[in-house]
Design a protein around this motif. Structure first.
Motif, PDB file in Angstrom:
ATOM      1  N   UNK A 102       0.833  -1.204   0.000  1.00 25.47           N
ATOM      2  CA  UNK A 102       0.000   0.000   0.000  1.00 25.47           C
ATOM      3  C   UNK A 102       0.868   1.254   0.000  1.00 25.47           C
ATOM      4  N   UNK A 103       1.965   1.216   0.731  1.00 26.24           N
ATOM      5  CA  UNK A 103       2.869   2.360   0.770  1.00 26.24           C
ATOM      6  C   UNK A 103       3.453   2.676  -0.590  1.00 26.24           C
ATOM      7  N   UNK A 104       3.814   1.626  -1.336  1.00 22.60           N
ATOM      8  CA  UNK A 104       4.390   1.846  -2.659  1.00 22.60           C
ATOM      9  C   UNK A 104       3.373   2.486  -3.606  1.00 22.60           C
ATOM     10  N   UNK A 105       2.111   2.061  -3.526  1.00 21.61           N
ATOM     11  CA  UNK A 105       1.110   2.602  -4.447  1.00 21.61           C
ATOM     12  C   UNK A 105       0.706   4.029  -4.108  1.00 21.61           C
ATOM     13  N   UNK A 106       0.916   4.463  -2.866  1.00 21.98           N
ATOM     14  CA  UNK A 106       0.634   5.869  -2.570  1.00 21.98           C
ATOM     15  C   UNK A 106       1.548   6.775  -3.393  1.00 21.98           C
ATOM     16  N   UNK A 107       2.758   6.295  -3.687  1.00 16.14           N
ATOM     17  CA  UNK A 107       3.677   7.084  -4.507  1.00 16.14           C
ATOM     18  C   UNK A 107       3.169   7.205  -5.939  1.00 16.14           C
ATOM     19  N   UNK A 108       2.609   6.118  -6.458  1.00 16.32           N
ATOM     20  CA  UNK A 108       2.063   6.168  -7.813  1.00 16.32           C
ATOM     21  C   UNK A 108       0.892   7.151  -7.874  1.00 16.32           C
ATOM     22  N   UNK A 122      14.162  -6.673   2.825  1.00 15.45           N
ATOM     23  CA  UNK A 122      15.123  -5.563   2.833  1.00 15.45           C
ATOM     24  C   UNK A 122      15.151  -4.889   1.463  1.00 15.45           C
ATOM     25  N   UNK A 123      15.155  -5.695   0.398  1.00 12.44           N
ATOM     26  CA  UNK A 123      15.115  -5.115  -0.945  1.00 12.44           C
ATOM     27  C   UNK A 123      13.901  -4.201  -1.105  1.00 12.44           C
ATOM     28  N   UNK A 124      12.750  -4.682  -0.644  1.00 11.83           N
ATOM     29  CA  UNK A 124      11.515  -3.916  -0.811  1.00 11.83           C
ATOM     30  C   UNK A 124      11.571  -2.590  -0.079  1.00 11.83           C
ATOM     31  N   UNK A 125      12.025  -2.614   1.173  1.00 12.80           N
ATOM     32  CA  UNK A 125      12.097  -1.380   1.961  1.00 12.80           C
ATOM     33  C   UNK A 125      13.048  -0.385   1.308  1.00 12.80           C
ATOM     34  N   UNK A 126      14.219  -0.852   0.893  1.00 14.00           N
ATOM     35  CA  UNK A 126      15.200   0.036   0.270  1.00 14.00           C
ATOM     36  C   UNK A 126      14.632   0.644  -1.013  1.00 14.00           C
ATOM     37  N   UNK A 127      13.979  -0.173  -1.820  1.00 14.01           N
ATOM     38  CA  UNK A 127      13.439   0.312  -3.092  1.00 14.01           C
ATOM     39  C   UNK A 127      12.321   1.335  -2.880  1.00 14.01           C
ATOM     40  N   UNK A 128      11.418   1.051  -1.929  1.00 21.61           N
ATOM     41  CA  UNK A 128      10.315   1.993  -1.681  1.00 21.61           C
ATOM     42  C   UNK A 128      10.855   3.318  -1.154  1.00 21.61           C
ATOM     43  N   UNK A 129      11.836   3.258  -0.269  1.00 20.97           N
ATOM     44  CA  UNK A 129      12.420   4.502   0.248  1.00 20.97           C
ATOM     45  C   UNK A 129      13.147   5.272  -0.858  1.00 20.97           C
ATOM     46  N   UNK A 130      13.784   4.544  -1.778  1.00 19.69           N
ATOM     47  CA  UNK A 130      14.463   5.207  -2.897  1.00 19.69           C
ATOM     48  C   UNK A 130      13.448   5.893  -3.815  1.00 19.69           C
ATOM     49  N   UNK A 156      10.384  -3.038  -9.463  1.00 22.17           N
ATOM     50  CA  UNK A 156      11.042  -3.999  -8.567  1.00 22.17           C
ATOM     51  C   UNK A 156      10.519  -3.933  -7.135  1.00 22.17           C
ATOM     52  N   UNK A 157      10.153  -2.743  -6.667  1.00 22.93           N
ATOM     53  CA  UNK A 157       9.590  -2.635  -5.311  1.00 22.93           C
ATOM     54  C   UNK A 157       8.322  -3.457  -5.181  1.00 22.93           C
ATOM     55  N   UNK A 158       7.448  -3.378  -6.195  1.00 22.02           N
ATOM     56  CA  UNK A 158       6.212  -4.159  -6.156  1.00 22.02           C
ATOM     57  C   UNK A 158       6.486  -5.648  -6.378  1.00 22.02           C
ATOM     58  N   UNK A 159       7.450  -5.951  -7.238  1.00 18.84           N
ATOM     59  CA  UNK A 159       7.791  -7.349  -7.481  1.00 18.84           C
ATOM     60  C   UNK A 159       8.282  -8.035  -6.211  1.00 18.84           C
ATOM     61  N   UNK A 160       9.137  -7.359  -5.470  1.00 24.74           N
ATOM     62  CA  UNK A 160       9.656  -7.971  -4.242  1.00 24.74           C
ATOM     63  C   UNK A 160       8.538  -8.232  -3.243  1.00 24.74           C
ATOM     64  N   UNK A 200       4.545  11.750   0.506  1.00 27.70           N
ATOM     65  CA  UNK A 200       5.779  10.980   0.689  1.00 27.70           C
ATOM     66  C   UNK A 200       5.955  10.621   2.163  1.00 27.70           C
ATOM     67  N   UNK A 201       5.612  11.559   3.035  1.00 27.80           N
ATOM     68  CA  UNK A 201       5.686  11.263   4.469  1.00 27.80           C
ATOM     69  C   UNK A 201       4.775  10.101   4.847  1.00 27.80           C
ATOM     70  N   UNK A 202       3.567  10.056   4.264  1.00 31.73           N
ATOM     71  CA  UNK A 202       2.653   8.933   4.518  1.00 31.73           C
ATOM     72  C   UNK A 202       3.270   7.624   4.046  1.00 31.73           C
ATOM     73  N   UNK A 203       3.900   7.649   2.885  1.00 31.64           N
ATOM     74  CA  UNK A 203       4.545   6.435   2.367  1.00 31.64           C
ATOM     75  C   UNK A 203       5.653   5.957   3.293  1.00 31.64           C
ATOM     76  N   UNK A 204       6.483   6.891   3.745  1.00 31.94           N
ATOM     77  CA  UNK A 204       7.583   6.519   4.649  1.00 31.94           C
ATOM     78  C   UNK A 204       7.023   5.923   5.943  1.00 31.94           C
TER      79      UNK A 204
END
Length: 421
Positions: free
Chosen positions: A217-223, A275-283, A313-317, A370-374
């Motif tokens: 859900x956090x990743x899609x807020x960015x989209x 870990x991959x997912x968290x790093x990618x979403x934060x990036x 890749x964030x969603x894939x992970x 972005x703050x909500x996503x983080x």
């Protein structure tokens, strides 16, 4: 050793791609097609937004409910029924565009709810069509296909609605879903699944995976931020609003490239999937925040494309992590819950953005999103860390629930399977 993409070009996988494209293109076209359907009425844009909301609510509510009821080994009848209901909903909208708004909202709700569990079922079916070592490539290919569909859908809906008739996109969506129904007979009826026991066990497994849903859900807020606030941001920067389309297309193209590249190595990237997912979403969050601050069109374009490169890749992970956590019999339900979670994240971000734009500048609204996503990312990461700490307890529980290996009933294998999950 990972397979190459070329080895995925088998008849069943290609048939799956055709069925999936026919079933998902109507979904991608739906929000914009609904707006165009009623835009010439008094208050048409507001009514279009209400219809789009009804459609999304149908998806969010129905996806987990229908996903939980899906029979892994005999999924075809449920997939057929879902797509048929969706086709009926779109046909109703296209054939009765002047109907009362309540009737149109009911058709939109039906069109969203009927096929809501189909993406999850088709994803589970895809992973059963390829060897285990090719699962990452298969899911990467699915992501490339999805982003390609979402890149083409707005242009198709707009062109047909303005160039032919506002009802034509809805009728095309109904026909495409009907074609997808027919194509299901080219695919297996379902996928093999280990016995899962009572429905309560499936629900417990799904509940244990809640950190994965939160991160999704956090990743899609960015989209949502990129799509919904970009036009207002361009106006704030004094940039022609016509750049919004090409910039978002660059984001989608970057996402498709990112999905392809991630699959090239078969998922063999540094670090575990969480870990991959968290790093990618934060990036990606950092990239979207940078978009809010940059004053140049070229800088925004480059940053959006780079963010898209990491978004897929964030969603894939997330989906790969879900597959590791859940047993095969719960995969369709898990993917459906993820579908609902990311839809809810998109809707929540859109609502937040709409409210913030009334009181703050677009750049500030993006930074708040972005703050909500983080925040969601941190919550999901903490939840996954706690789940990892509980793994030894779950291993003991799994071992106590299976028969002794000495009775010849395969107890050792069952312990190994449950401990792995």
């Amino acid at each position: 050793m990972a397979m190459s993409y070329r080895e995925l070009a088998t008849r069943p996988v290609l048939a799956w791609c055709v069925v999936t494209a026919a079933g998902r293109l109507p979904v991608a076209m739906a929000p914009l097609a609904l707006v165009f359907l009623v835009r010439e009425r008094p208050g048409g844009y507001s009514l279009g937004a209400v219809l789009a909301a009804a459609y999304v609510i149908g998806e969010i509510v129905a996806a987990p409910v229908l996903g939980l009821r899906m029979n892994a080994e005999r999924a075809r009848p449920q997939l057929v029924a879902g797509l048929a209901v969706g086709a009926a909903g779109f046909a109703g909208l296209g054939l009765a565009p002047d109907a009362h708004p309540v009737v149109l909202a009911a058709f939109a709700l039906l069109a969203g709810a009927g096929p809501a569990a189909v993406p999850g079922g088709l994803r589970a079916l895809l992973t059963s069509l390829v060897p285990e070592r090719a699962v990452t490539q298969a899911m990467s290919m699915e992501s490339v296909l999805t982003f390609g569909i979402w890149a083409a859908a707005p242009a198709l809906a707009t062109g047909l609605a303005l160039g032919v008739d506002p009802a034509v996109p809805l009728l095309l969506q109904a026909v495409l879903m009907g074609f997808s129904v027919a194509g299901l007979w080219l695919l297996p009826a379902g996928w093999s699944a280990e016995p899962q026991g009572e429905g309560a066990s499936v629900r417990r497994a799904l509940l244990r995976a809640w950190p994965v849903y939160v991160l999704g859900a956090g990743a899609l807020t960015l989209l949502a931020l990129a799509e919904l606030i970009l036009p207002a941001l361009l106006e704030q920067r004094g940039i022609a609003i016509g750049w919004a389309g090409p910039l978002l297309a660059g984001f989608s193209i970057g996402s498709a490239v990112g999905a392809f590249v991630y699959g090239l190595r078969g998922g063999r990237w540094p670090g575990p999937l969480p870990v991959q997912s968290v790093v990618l979403v934060l990036a990606v969050s950092a990239g979207v925040a940078l978009v809010a601050l940059l004053p140049w069109t070229a800088g925004i374009a480059i940053t959006l494309a780079a963010s898209g490169l990491l978004m897929a890749p964030a969603m894939l992970t997330r989906n790969l992590a879900l597959r590791e956590i859940l047993p095969p019999s719960a995969l369709a339900a898990g993917y459906s819950v993820m579908y609902a979670a990311v839809g809810a994240g998109y809707a929540a971000s859109g609502t937040l953005a709409g409210g913030l734009l009334k009181v703050v500048a677009p750049s500030t609204a993006i930074l708040c999103g972005v703050g909500l996503t983080v925040l969601l990312t941190v919550v999901g990461a903490v939840g996954e860390r706690r789940s990892a700490r509980r793994a030894p307890e779950l291993q003991e529980e799994a071992a106590s629930e299976v028969p002794d290996a000495s009775d010849g009933s395969g107890g050792a294998e069952e312990v190994e399977r449950k401990v792995r999950r």
